[in-house]
Enzyme design. Structure first.
Site, PDB file in Angstrom:
ATOM      1  N   THR A  37      85.168  29.700  26.456  1.00  0.00           N
ATOM      2  CA  THR A  37      84.913  28.771  27.523  1.00  0.00           C
ATOM      3  C   THR A  37      83.934  29.510  28.594  1.00  0.00           C
ATOM      4  O   THR A  37      84.511  30.488  29.388  1.00  0.00           O
ATOM      5  CB  THR A  37      85.794  28.095  27.740  1.00  0.00           C
ATOM      6  OG1 THR A  37      85.276  26.995  28.895  1.00  0.00           O
ATOM      7  CG2 THR A  37      87.195  28.518  28.351  1.00  0.00           C
ATOM      8  N   ASP A  42      90.769  25.637  25.228  1.00  0.00           N
ATOM      9  CA  ASP A  42      92.011  25.059  25.218  1.00  0.00           C
ATOM     10  C   ASP A  42      92.247  24.112  24.147  1.00  0.00           C
ATOM     11  O   ASP A  42      93.306  24.161  23.279  1.00  0.00           O
ATOM     12  CB  ASP A  42      92.350  24.583  26.571  1.00  0.00           C
ATOM     13  CG  ASP A  42      93.756  24.119  26.761  1.00  0.00           C
ATOM     14  OD1 ASP A  42      94.839  24.963  26.411  1.00  0.00           O
ATOM     15  OD2 ASP A  42      93.725  22.692  27.130  1.00  0.00           O
ATOM     16  N   ASP A  50      89.265  29.110  31.886  1.00  0.00           N
ATOM     17  CA  ASP A  50      90.644  28.549  32.161  1.00  0.00           C
ATOM     18  C   ASP A  50      91.519  28.617  30.944  1.00  0.00           C
ATOM     19  O   ASP A  50      92.481  27.943  31.168  1.00  0.00           O
ATOM     20  CB  ASP A  50      90.329  26.999  32.494  1.00  0.00           C
ATOM     21  CG  ASP A  50      89.538  26.223  31.402  1.00  0.00           C
ATOM     22  OD1 ASP A  50      89.457  26.759  30.302  1.00  0.00           O
ATOM     23  OD2 ASP A  50      89.474  24.728  31.706  1.00  0.00           O
ATOM     24  N   GLY A  85      82.714  22.702  23.543  1.00  0.00           N
ATOM     25  CA  GLY A  85      81.351  23.195  24.402  1.00  0.00           C
ATOM     26  C   GLY A  85      80.892  24.610  23.910  1.00  0.00           C
ATOM     27  O   GLY A  85      81.772  25.428  24.102  1.00  0.00           O
ATOM     28  N   ARG A  95      83.199  18.510  19.249  1.00  0.00           N
ATOM     29  CA  ARG A  95      84.578  18.395  20.072  1.00  0.00           C
ATOM     30  C   ARG A  95      85.554  17.479  19.087  1.00  0.00           C
ATOM     31  O   ARG A  95      86.426  16.633  19.516  1.00  0.00           O
ATOM     32  CB  ARG A  95      84.176  17.777  21.396  1.00  0.00           C
ATOM     33  CG  ARG A  95      83.703  18.401  22.342  1.00  0.00           C
ATOM     34  CD  ARG A  95      83.910  17.949  23.698  1.00  0.00           C
ATOM     35  NE  ARG A  95      83.042  18.695  24.632  1.00  0.00           N
ATOM     36  CZ  ARG A  95      83.133  19.739  25.481  1.00  0.00           C
ATOM     37  NH1 ARG A  95      84.439  20.557  25.172  1.00  0.00           N
ATOM     38  NH2 ARG A  95      82.393  20.212  26.364  1.00  0.00           N
ATOM     39  N   ARG A 148      85.084  21.753  34.795  1.00  0.00           N
ATOM     40  CA  ARG A 148      86.285  20.609  34.815  1.00  0.00           C
ATOM     41  C   ARG A 148      87.149  20.794  35.570  1.00  0.00           C
ATOM     42  O   ARG A 148      86.923  20.800  36.719  1.00  0.00           O
ATOM     43  CB  ARG A 148      86.646  20.963  33.116  1.00  0.00           C
ATOM     44  CG  ARG A 148      87.049  19.618  32.570  1.00  0.00           C
ATOM     45  CD  ARG A 148      87.290  19.590  31.025  1.00  0.00           C
ATOM     46  NE  ARG A 148      86.427  18.675  30.319  1.00  0.00           N
ATOM     47  CZ  ARG A 148      85.986  19.099  29.169  1.00  0.00           C
ATOM     48  NH1 ARG A 148      86.605  20.101  28.537  1.00  0.00           N
ATOM     49  NH2 ARG A 148      84.975  18.147  28.672  1.00  0.00           N
ATOM     50  N   ASP A 159      84.137  27.968  31.276  1.00  0.00           N
ATOM     51  CA  ASP A 159      85.199  27.604  32.375  1.00  0.00           C
ATOM     52  C   ASP A 159      86.091  28.732  32.632  1.00  0.00           C
ATOM     53  O   ASP A 159      86.844  28.664  33.600  1.00  0.00           O
ATOM     54  CB  ASP A 159      85.984  26.347  32.053  1.00  0.00           C
ATOM     55  CG  ASP A 159      85.020  25.006  31.789  1.00  0.00           C
ATOM     56  OD1 ASP A 159      83.806  24.942  32.138  1.00  0.00           O
ATOM     57  OD2 ASP A 159      85.456  24.131  31.016  1.00  0.00           O
TER      58      ASP A 159
HETATM   59  O1  F6P Z   1      84.301  22.955  28.956  1.00  0.00           O
HETATM   60  C1  F6P Z   1      82.916  23.525  28.816  1.00  0.00           C
HETATM   61  C2  F6P Z   1      82.196  22.474  29.914  1.00  0.00           C
HETATM   62  O2  F6P Z   1      80.630  22.901  29.855  1.00  0.00           O
HETATM   63  C3  F6P Z   1      82.910  21.851  30.998  1.00  0.00           C
HETATM   64  O3  F6P Z   1      82.448  22.724  31.889  1.00  0.00           O
HETATM   65  C4  F6P Z   1      81.970  20.559  31.275  1.00  0.00           C
HETATM   66  O4  F6P Z   1      82.653  19.524  32.032  1.00  0.00           O
HETATM   67  C5  F6P Z   1      81.811  20.318  29.678  1.00  0.00           C
HETATM   68  O5  F6P Z   1      81.957  21.226  28.770  1.00  0.00           O
HETATM   69  C6  F6P Z   1      80.759  19.390  29.377  1.00  0.00           C
HETATM   70  O6  F6P Z   1      80.697  18.959  27.942  1.00  0.00           O
HETATM   71  P1  F6P Z   1      79.564  18.385  27.212  1.00  0.00           P
HETATM   72  O7  F6P Z   1      78.831  19.399  26.942  1.00  0.00           O
HETATM   73  O8  F6P Z   1      80.511  17.862  26.044  1.00  0.00           O
HETATM   74  O9  F6P Z   1      79.213  17.419  28.003  1.00  0.00           O
END
Ligand code: F6P
Length: 347
Positions: free
Chosen positions: A127, A105, A131, A13, A74, A173, A129
């Site tokens: 990220t 990660d 994390d 992301g 991804r 997440r 997140d």
């Molecule tokens: O990992 C970053 C993040 O924004 C998470 O917080 C969220 O759940 C996910 O990516 C959303 O991903 P996508 O944009 O692929 O739907």
């Protein structure tokens, strides 16, 4: 003499600050006589041998822009037939000396495995997140918590005017960092995060008390927060990405379910808001522009010193580096101590 070639890719992301990293890598490398290429859309770019040459002109001033000029995806090398062999072939074909993988990660996990297969790779932690292990912060997180804070500031006024309960669903997440920091800064009356399960009946009583006190209530709930009794009401999209993650922020998530359950239990008027990708879009904060720049420049030091298998990392106020292995072995979660501090202000 041919110039040594270094590749960059941005995977997973997107996060505000990616362009600052790209610029932070490109300038020192070019100034030291290297050639820099940017793969398009993360690991997909290297699988498809799809890249462009990066120059100082091309990356000038991009630290101010959100997103990534290289695009992201991804794509997981290990989910493609002969993925590792293709990457190795294309590495050779492009005459790459080394690759800098910028990601969270998942992206860094692939980077580590490919490093173990003999490729010259270094990592940069990204990220919203926050994390990724072995770094105090990832870039993207600061912009995201500022966005949550600002949005909560806005939600206070309308929620107060109507005397409502507002449940705000926040990304992250399985980690609660964005909800925790955004929630503290934005004055949420309650913050619910995946690391510590909550009980809906207890929460309902606390919400009633808080509503009596303030006349309205704001609840920040992380998308991965858990209440065992509510799980069956949550409808996730069945679609999974290449790394096996389901979309948590879409469908009928915890925010909507929690708002309905609180309404039934408290009789208060409730609403829910899903912040979604507003938390990831737009221009980076000053902190993320600077952190991204510093991470990028530090990654080039790893290249100059040929330190393969390492990731740059924020350690206090300094930038250091750690083994990729330590960064990807586990995720970084909110500790009990940190959550306890936030709880002092609940209600
Ligand atoms: O990992 C970053 C993040 O924004 C998470 O917080 C969220 O759940 C996910 O990516 C959303 O991903 P996508 O944009 O692929 O739907």
């Amino acid at each position: 003499m041919t110039k040594k070639r270094i590749g960059i890719l941005t995977g997973g992301g997107d996060a505000p600050g990616l362009n600052a990293v790209i610029r932070g890598i490109t300038y020192p490398l070019v100034l030291n006589g290297y050639e820099v290429i940017g793969y398009h859309a993360g690991w997909k770019g290297i699988l498809e041998d799809d890249y462009e040459i990066l120059t100082m002109d091309k990356t000038a001033d991009i630290q101010r822009q959100g997103g990534t000029i290289l695009k992201s995806s991804r794509t997981n090398v290990y989910k493609r037939e002969n993925g590792v062999e293709i990457v190795k072939e294309n590495f050779k074909k492009a005459n790459l000396h080394a690759l800098i993988a910028v990601g969270g990660d998942d992206t860094l996990g692939v980077a580590y495995k490919l490093y173990k297969k003999g490729l010259n790779i270094v990592g940069v932690p990204k990220t919203i997140d926050n994390d990724v292990n072995a770094t105090d912060y990832t870039f993207g997180f600061d912009t995201s918590i500022n966005r949550v804070m600002e949005t909560l500031d806005w939600l206070h006024t309308t929620t107060k005017s109507h005397g409502r309960v507002m449940v705000v669903e926040i990304m992250g997440r399985t980690a609660g960092w964005i909800a925790l920091h955004g929630g503290i800064a934005g004055g949420a009356h309650f913050i619910l995060i995946p690391e510590f399960a909550f009980d809906i009946d207890e929460l309902s009583k606390e919400v009633l008390k808080a509503h009596k006190k303030h006349g309205y209530v704001i609840i920040a709930v992380a998308e991965g927060a858990e209440e065992p009794k509510l799980q069956r009401h949550i409808m996730r999209s069945q679609e999974k990405d290449d790394f096996g993650h389901a979309q948590l922020w879409s469908g009928i998530g915890i925010g909507k379910v929690l708002a309905n359950e609180l309404k039934d239990r408290t009789n208060l008027e409730t609403r829910s808001t899903v912040l979604g990708h507003l938390q990831r879009g737009g221009n980076p904060s000053a902190f993320d522009r600077v952190l991204g720049t510093r991470f990028g420049v530090k990654a080039t030091q790893l290249i100059f010193e040929e330190k393969w298998g390492y990731m740059v990392s924020l350690q206090g106020s300094g930038i250091g580096f750690v083994k990729l292995e330590d960064a990807v072995s586990e995720l970084k979660y909110v500790t009990e101590k940190r959550y306890k501090t936030a709880k002092l202000f609940f209600g």
